[in-house]
Design an enzyme around this catalytic site. Structure first.
Site, mmCIF file in Angstrom:
data_model
loop_
_atom_site.group_PDB
_atom_site.id
_atom_site.type_symbol
_atom_site.label_atom_id
_atom_site.label_comp_id
_atom_site.label_asym_id
_atom_site.label_seq_id
_atom_site.Cartn_x
_atom_site.Cartn_y
_atom_site.Cartn_z
ATOM 1 N N HIS A 54 -5.914 -0.842 4.630
ATOM 2 C CA HIS A 54 -5.454 0.557 4.669
ATOM 3 C C HIS A 54 -6.642 1.404 5.135
ATOM 4 O O HIS A 54 -7.543 1.695 4.350
ATOM 5 C CB HIS A 54 -4.989 0.941 3.255
ATOM 6 C CG HIS A 54 -4.505 2.364 3.114
ATOM 7 N ND1 HIS A 54 -3.502 2.689 2.233
ATOM 8 C CD2 HIS A 54 -4.871 3.510 3.705
ATOM 9 C CE1 HIS A 54 -3.278 3.996 2.297
ATOM 10 N NE2 HIS A 54 -4.101 4.522 3.173
ATOM 11 N N THR A 70 0.866 -1.179 0.000
ATOM 12 C CA THR A 70 0.000 0.000 0.000
ATOM 13 C C THR A 70 0.901 1.227 0.000
ATOM 14 O O THR A 70 1.870 1.292 0.752
ATOM 15 C CB THR A 70 -1.029 -0.030 1.159
ATOM 16 O OG1 THR A 70 -2.023 0.958 0.898
ATOM 17 C CG2 THR A 70 -0.421 0.208 2.526
ATOM 18 N N CYS A 128 -3.261 7.775 7.592
ATOM 19 C CA CYS A 128 -3.926 6.472 7.540
ATOM 20 C C CYS A 128 -3.029 5.422 8.190
ATOM 21 O O CYS A 128 -1.843 5.646 8.386
ATOM 22 C CB CYS A 128 -4.180 6.058 6.097
ATOM 23 S SG CYS A 128 -5.187 7.213 5.171
#
Lengths: 206, 162
Positions: free
Chosen positions: B46, B23, B29
């Site tokens: 994520h 990711t 995040c």
């Protein structure tokens, strides 16, 4: 019509935003030209309502290094505004103001950062003035906060802020040209939806 | 043949065999890596926000929130042969990208995400083996299915393995 999210913006709304973008970009170019002491031309800004994924791609992919300058808006219009400057833009600013050159963002020192922050401040004020004057609303902007990092990481901030409202943002792409440089900057305009509605209403658009 | 499976923002996926999950550019995040070392199944989520219960109208996006994404990820891993008791976790992200944000709803969102992820893992009795969280820079996360190794790449600070 009551706007619920950015997706509901129609072509008239977008035309209004485009006009705000035009005037804001014009003001920004004037300020930029004064700071850099050279003439700066602008192309007609491109304005779109886009998802975060699309914005990330337009910025050269999630890992592309970029300067992000974030300001929050308070007063009659609440929300956020973010400037994204690509490397060539940052270079022109730092070179023009401080006479320094850099190849990589890691070479940008504190002076360079504050020069970029100041440009962000001035450009934000140019846009916000355009909106405030046209719509007869009071808008205050916060002190800008700056980060140089991966585009995806920088975009996560507005994405999270608006995560519970919208997966889309108003994306303005500006192109500035001076005799020697061609610089691209991007502006994310993220008013809260009722603030956006207030702007539209004051401009006579329902 | 090993493939790299990309996990987008507010998304999750799993990998088996020789595959790797990635990711890109986690900011505030958090990337949640779950791993079954016996069945060799890796999962990666994520997440963007800590808590789905504070919001209405989120039923269609469980992958966006720490609390719901962990549950969904475990469910999908189990459907692919993982056992809940084997699961181990590694997490990364939750940075504060901009130093001075006066806006209260945004202040410390990275930190709140990390806290919510830890609480979610605890509820599911999944031990947390490693974390690379907080600070002020973006991270790209690679998670290797054959070994369960989490590799973090940052622009400013280089690369690490966990």
């Amino acid at each position: 019509m009551a706007l619920k999210n950015y997706k509901e913006l129609n072509t008239v709304h977008l035309d209004v935003l485009r006009e705000i973008g035009n005037i804001g970009t014009g003001n920004a170019a004037t300020s930029l030209s004064a700071m850099l002491q050279k003439s700066v031309n602008i192309s007609v800004p491109k304005i779109n309502v886009l998802g975060y994924g699309e914005v990330t791609e337009l910025l050269g992919g999630p890992e592309n290094m970029i300067v992000g300058i974030l300001l929050s808006l308070t007063g009659d219009v609440k929300g956020m505004m973010m400037f994204l400057l690509e490397k060539d833009f940052a270079h022109t600013v730092i070179n023009g103001l401080l006479g320094q050159s850099f190849k990589d963002f890691s070479e940008v020192d504190e002076m360079g950062m504050s020069a970029l922050q100041e440009i962000g401040n001035i450009m934000a004020a140019s846009y916000v003035n355009a909106i405030a004057q046209m719509s007869n609303l009071t808008i205050d902007i916060s002190v800008p906060s700056i980060a140089i990092d991966m585009a995806g990481a920088i975009l996560s901030v507005p994405a999270i802020y608006f995560g519970n409202i919208s997966d889309e943002i108003i994306f303005i792409q500006d192109e500035f040209n001076s005799d020697t440089d061609n610089m691209v900057s991007h502006i994310l305009l993220i008013p809260e939806v009722d603030s956006l509605q207030k702007i539209m209403k004051n401009l006579g658009v329902e | 043949m090993n493939n790299t499976v990309t996990v987008g923002i507010a998304d999750l996926n799993i990998a088996k065999g020789e595959d790797c999950l990635v990711t890109y550019a986690l900011g505030s995040c958090v990337g949640i890596c779950l791993y079954d070392p016996i069945m060799r199944i890796a999962g990666l989520a994520h997440i963007m926000l800590p808590d789905s219960t504070q919001l209405v109208n989120v039923t269609n996006q469980p992958y966006k929130f720490a609390d719901t994404a962990i549950i969904e990820l475990v469910k999908i891993m189990q459907q692919n042969g993982a056992h809940a008791v084997n699961l181990k976790a590694k997490i990364a992200g939750g940075a504060q990208m901009f130093a001075a944000m006066s806006n209260s709803s945004l202040a410390n969102i990275g930190e709140r995400n990390v806290k919510a992820v830890k609480a979610g893992l605890m509820r599911m009795h999944i031990p947390l083996l490693a974390e690379d969280t907080g600070k002020n820079y973006g991270r790209t996360l690679y998670f290797d299915a054959p070994t369960g190794t989490m590799r973090i790449k940052s622009a400013a600070k280089g690369e690490w393995e966990f």
